[in-house]
Design a protein around this motif. Structure first.
Motif, short mmCIF file in Angstrom:
data_model
loop_
_atom_site.label_atom_id
_atom_site.label_comp_id
_atom_site.label_asym_id
_atom_site.label_seq_id
_atom_site.Cartn_x
_atom_site.Cartn_y
_atom_site.Cartn_z
N SER A 138 -54.88 -16.19 2.28
CA SER A 138 -54.68 -14.75 2.45
C SER A 138 -54.96 -13.93 1.20
CB SER A 138 -53.25 -14.47 2.94
OG SER A 138 -52.33 -14.75 1.89
N GLY A 139 -55.07 -14.60 0.05
CA GLY A 139 -55.24 -13.88 -1.21
C GLY A 139 -56.43 -12.93 -1.19
N ALA A 140 -57.57 -13.47 -0.79
CA ALA A 140 -58.79 -12.65 -0.77
C ALA A 140 -58.68 -11.52 0.24
CB ALA A 140 -59.99 -13.53 -0.45
N GLY A 151 -53.65 -12.06 -9.64
CA GLY A 151 -53.42 -11.88 -8.20
C GLY A 151 -53.05 -13.16 -7.50
N ALA A 152 -53.57 -14.30 -7.99
CA ALA A 152 -53.30 -15.57 -7.33
C ALA A 152 -51.81 -15.92 -7.41
CB ALA A 152 -54.14 -16.68 -7.95
N ALA A 153 -51.09 -15.26 -8.32
CA ALA A 153 -49.66 -15.56 -8.46
C ALA A 153 -48.81 -14.64 -7.60
CB ALA A 153 -49.25 -15.44 -9.91
N ALA A 154 -49.45 -13.78 -6.82
CA ALA A 154 -48.68 -12.85 -6.00
C ALA A 154 -48.07 -13.59 -4.81
CB ALA A 154 -49.56 -11.72 -5.50
N PRO A 155 -46.77 -13.47 -4.62
CA PRO A 155 -46.15 -14.18 -3.50
C PRO A 155 -46.45 -13.51 -2.16
CG PRO A 155 -44.51 -12.94 -4.73
CD PRO A 155 -45.81 -12.75 -5.44
N VAL A 156 -46.73 -14.35 -1.18
CA VAL A 156 -46.95 -13.87 0.18
C VAL A 156 -45.83 -14.40 1.07
CG1 VAL A 156 -48.49 -14.01 2.19
CG2 VAL A 156 -49.45 -13.74 -0.10
N PHE A 157 -45.29 -13.54 1.91
CA PHE A 157 -44.18 -13.93 2.79
C PHE A 157 -44.60 -13.82 4.24
CE2 PHE A 157 -42.50 -12.49 -1.19
CZ PHE A 157 -41.46 -13.37 -1.48
N THR A 201 -38.59 -16.97 0.62
CA THR A 201 -39.38 -18.17 0.36
C THR A 201 -40.87 -17.83 0.40
OG1 THR A 201 -37.65 -19.29 1.65
CG2 THR A 201 -39.61 -20.58 1.08
N PRO A 202 -41.47 -17.50 -0.73
CA PRO A 202 -42.90 -17.17 -0.71
C PRO A 202 -43.73 -18.36 -0.26
CG PRO A 202 -42.06 -17.32 -2.97
CD PRO A 202 -40.88 -17.40 -2.07
N LEU A 203 -44.78 -18.08 0.47
CA LEU A 203 -45.60 -19.16 1.01
C LEU A 203 -46.44 -19.82 -0.08
CD1 LEU A 203 -46.82 -17.44 4.29
CD2 LEU A 203 -45.05 -19.18 4.08
N ILE A 204 -46.87 -19.05 -1.08
CA ILE A 204 -47.73 -19.55 -2.17
C ILE A 204 -48.78 -20.50 -1.61
CG2 ILE A 204 -47.79 -20.59 -4.48
CD1 ILE A 204 -46.07 -18.21 -4.62
N GLU A 205 -48.59 -21.80 -1.82
CA GLU A 205 -49.63 -22.78 -1.49
C GLU A 205 -49.97 -22.75 -0.01
OE1 GLU A 205 -46.54 -23.43 -1.48
OE2 GLU A 205 -46.17 -24.88 0.12
N MET A 237 -47.69 -9.27 1.13
CA MET A 237 -47.89 -9.66 -0.27
C MET A 237 -47.11 -8.72 -1.17
SD MET A 237 -51.39 -9.84 -2.55
CE MET A 237 -51.79 -11.58 -2.28
N HIS A 238 -46.29 -9.30 -2.03
CA HIS A 238 -45.68 -8.50 -3.09
C HIS A 238 -46.71 -8.41 -4.21
CE1 HIS A 238 -41.22 -9.50 -1.85
NE2 HIS A 238 -41.94 -9.01 -0.87
N MET A 239 -47.06 -7.20 -4.60
CA MET A 239 -48.10 -7.04 -5.62
C MET A 239 -47.64 -7.67 -6.93
SD MET A 239 -50.31 -5.49 -3.84
CE MET A 239 -51.53 -4.94 -5.04
N PRO A 240 -48.55 -8.34 -7.61
CA PRO A 240 -48.16 -8.94 -8.88
C PRO A 240 -47.87 -7.87 -9.92
CG PRO A 240 -50.53 -9.14 -8.50
CD PRO A 240 -49.96 -8.55 -7.26
N ALA A 241 -46.99 -8.17 -10.83
CA ALA A 241 -46.68 -7.24 -11.92
C ALA A 241 -47.94 -7.05 -12.77
CB ALA A 241 -45.54 -7.79 -12.77
#
Lengths: 549, 549
Positions: free
Chosen positions: A499-501, A474-480, A490-494, A465-469
């Motif tokens: 993994s967010g929690a 937090g829900a907008a933080a991209p996960v790869f 290409t962030p996985l997002i949806e 996870m790239h930490m959000p600015a």
């Protein structure tokens, strides 16, 4: 943290072994959370490892292993150890490729993203943010590794090791930070780093690698401040433990240049070989670290070294260094100590890119990003461990490992775990099981990645996870998915909302530790104290520096 | 071209060998220009190679080598053959890694950027633009490889080889283009490709890999055209040379699905093994090409195959295929023909990216770009050649080679050079010296990269010029150093101004050939002729297609 303490006590009850946990070391909340899931198994394995280590030691006439630690500056993942990738980059690193065949390749070694942080993590077993030490700048700074940090050299020294440091140090220009004041019996090192040594020269100015530093390079009648450019910096010094340092190969009024940089590199190589010969004669085991300055090199020379397809200054210097590594390994053979010497060779962070690629020939070939980035390209390096008496040759391990783990692991191998401080968080995990038992026996599946004091990424298993600015939810933080997408494009997002929690929980476990064990303050002092032959121009620079501090 | 002719005649005078030049083959102006710089040396070497080939043949009881050519679809550089990169991508390809250790790895194999072009270049030894064949679309097209092209199967067939094609073909849906009408004794192949076979299904719709194809997926009362979506396409057929083809495993009215795709893949694997057993019994040497459909796969199945860190459909299918390659290599051993069988295994172009990475797990890990791009990521693949009787194991070669070179090289090894046509340009260069003598014996240091009919890049040695867009002056064309910058991110511009004129000369030498030997016209006909059991829905689709042609 209470849970973790209890767990650790439970382990102590189960085993009287010397593993990191059993010794009461305080670790990150995330490690304790993972450990609780493997408690019995690891405890059992630790007992077996103690037996194995004792057997190896017996076979080696009672001697603990020597440790030779070679840390290579600013070379990205794939630049050595993999012959096919030599072809991709038009270079050759035959000796390190051979070393890789003779030991264990860590396929997932994480460092910090830059020189000072990685070296600090290795020296202290801690994320540098905890030590208060940030990236050390190129010129006078009056900061450094604080004396209250307990380095691996101090730990092994207490356990009876001979300790030597040769080459780049880059952890401060104040007396308490010098390697010979941080646990090394002898040290030969430059006070600053390669920006001074290979860029702040007439040669670099002529090569268009640096602009504006040399006094004669332009005239500016509007320049009021005559102190804007740093001159008079100390170059290389040498010192014995607790003694004053002495600057070598530099006369008052002399100009530093590329030739002197080349000489310095040759000197450190020669001194490493000399130290090896001397250390091999001692009864004590040794911890020798060699941190070369090359391949960092911005100026083309006429030497025959430039003989490869790539032709970049750093790539070609990497080839030169590869030969030097070969000399050192040959010397171990000649001295008859190869079998019981653990050689660890690795990069310190991603490639130095930042606009210099055309000169240096560097590239972020596989993982995106380079030095100073929290991207994989900034923190993934090749790393090899060879110890014929104990490590299976020609093996690869996909387990995660972090440079700070070497601290705890070297201490275990040296029978020095008891000297690791227990009043602070140690991020380094004891990875002795991975070394001795190979792939699948690692004890880390996460890493926190800081850029300076800012936490930029959290990696867990193959997800990152790239930490959000600040201010971004937090829900907008991209996960790869680093396996599918090693370049983090290409962030996985949806596709990774699950993994967010989990990542938020990891952040909390980490921060609970920071709250309980607040960060230390870095060292701060008048620069260049404890050097017995400062030149007049150096004294002038220090005076200027102190005039406004 | 006159100079080249003269040079070629000179070589003929010097040598009566069977090398490509000596046989009067017409080649690209660039090759002739390079050859003129190595005339005597190559001529001398060709004589030695003839001797060596004769010796090998004698040792093999007079039999020429069998050739097994495995072409793997849409897999980028680094996805197999290099164990460390398996770790990077969280996958395993142990059998192909082993194959790489047993033979020669071409570290600089260039293909065309896409399926049809690469396959055409291999089959004809020519850049596909010369044959008039462009990328073959997914559905009915009524185009294909024209009958006047002389394929490697025809060349080897004339020289007495048994020839078999199994798997993907993708060079047209017209009768003259079918493999059994282009030189193969037997062929089993799908008429179209994997977009039909793994994406135009209910399963793909349910997996969100494809949208809108399945009839029931949505209702649109405004859709006037009921023929917009292609239905009724032919699936897999089988045929003997000159005979009609027969569609297999598909009943009238039956719906194609992922299970049938999996079955088709299994069938081609089984047929390859069966063909091997049958071919091994013959007196004749054989040329068997196996062009699998997987790893192209967009739908997750429940099979146990999904057992790796990556977890993408294509990456996991690549692991499955790796096991299948292992089966085939084991079969060669069992049949006792491994020693005299040249196995060439390679990718056909870069990875299929285009938005599917999250599903497939594909990445352009080292070279930037993928399928359909003229960037290195589109045209650089791993390629291995194993021939125990003649090729040194565990070797790497940095020499450039292009997929079309296999045409000329296979012909030479099969003693069939004299059947290569001499009335057209053959781009393929005879690389027998590289195969037999290893690194440094390649005869190519350039490649022209087309996307379809447009020349997009010229590569010479380690330099690559991206052709300027129409109307943009040549001086603005970016030049890249592929060794220093494998991702083509940082054009040299000012640092490579010397190369502009050199690249312009290369363009001229290439275009002089095009002028003298203009491009052919591709094949064009009513689709699906020569298949003896077209289903009613297929006949309907053909009727629709013909109604507006």
């Amino acid at each position: 943290m209470r849970l973790a303490r209890l767990l650790c006590l439970a382990v102590i009850a189960l085993s009287m072994g010397s593993s990191a946990c059993a010794s009461g070391i305080v670790q990150d909340g995330e490690f304790n959370f993972v450990k609780a899931q493997h408690l019995e198994q690891w405890s059992e394995q630790d007992k077996q490892i103690d037996t194995k280590l004792a057997e190896i030691r017996e076979k080696q006439g009672g001697k603990r292993p020597n440790i030779l630690y070679i840390l290579i500056d600013d070379v990205g993942f794939g630049e050595f150890g993999i012959p096919e990738l030599n072809y991709v980059r038009g270079t050759q690193t035959p000796r390190i490729n051979k070393l890789s065949d003779e030991g264990l390749s860590f396929m997932r070694m994480y460092t910090e993203p830059s020189c000072t942080p990685t070296r600090t993590a290795m020296m202290t077993g801690r994320h540098p943010v905890r030590t208060g030490l940030e990236e050390v700048k190129v010129a006078l700074i009056g900061e450094g590794l604080p004396k209250n940090e307990v380095t691996i050299a101090e730990v092994l020294s207490k356990a009876g090791y001979a300790t030597v440091h040769i080459g780049k140090w880059h952890m401060g220009d104040i007396k308490e930070s010098y390697p010979h004041n941080q646990g090394f019996d002898f040290a030969a090192f430059p006070l600053n780093q390669q920006v001074q040594l290979s860029l702040m020269t007439e040669d670099a100015e002529r090569s268009n690698a640096m602009t504006g530093y040399v006094k004669s390079s332009y005239t500016d009648k509007f320049a009021l401040d005559k102190k804007f450019k740093p001159f008079g910096l100390v170059t290389g010094v040498e010192a014995y433990k607790g003694k004053d340092a002495h600057e070598v190969d530099m006369e008052a009024g002399e100009q530093w240049n590329q030739e002197k940089y080349n000489d310095m590199n040759l000197r450190y190589q020669r001194q490493t070989l000399e130290q090896l010969r001397s250390l091999a004669k001692q009864e004590k085991p040794f911890f020798l670290q060699y941190w070369p300055l090359i391949p960092l090199n911005f100026v083309r020379s006429d030497r025959e070294q430039f003989n490869m397809q790539n032709g970049g200054t750093m790539v070609e210097s990497m080839n030169q260094l590869d030969g030097w590594v070969g000399e050192i390994l040959d010397e171990l053979d000649k001295l008859g100590i190869a079998d019981n010497t653990l050689v660890v060779l690795m990069g310190d962070n991603g490639p130095f890119l930042r606009g210099y690629q055309k000169i240096t020939g560097m590239s972020d070939m596989i993982y995106r990003g380079g030095k100073a980035d929290h991207l994989e390209g900034g923190v993934r390096v090749n790393a090899f461990a060879r110890w014929p008496a104990a490590i299976k040759p020609d093996t690869l391990a996909g387990d995660m490992i972090h440079v700070s783990d070497l601290y705890t692991t070297f201490a275990r191998l040296g029978g020095a775990t008891k000297y690791i401080p227990t009043d602070r968080i140690i991020d380094g995990i004891d990875q002795t099981a991975l070394l001795l038992e190979g792939e699948g026996n690692g004890r880390r599946d996460y890493v926190y990645i800081y850029e300076g004091v800012v936490l930029r990424s959290i990696v867990k298993q193959k997800f990152k996870m790239h930490m959000p600015a600040p201010g971004v939810p937090g829900a907008a933080a991209p996960v790869f998915d680093i396996a599918r997408d090693p370049r983090e494009m290409t962030p996985l997002i949806e596709a990774a909302l699950w993994s967010g929690a989990s990542f938020q929980d990891m952040l909390k476990r980490h921060m609970m530790g920071v709250k309980k064990y607040p960060h230390s303050k870095g060292g701060s002092d008048k620069p260049y104290e404890g050097i017995d032959n400062l030149r007049p121009e150096t004294l002038d620079a220090v005076e200027t520096f102190m005039s406004w501090h």
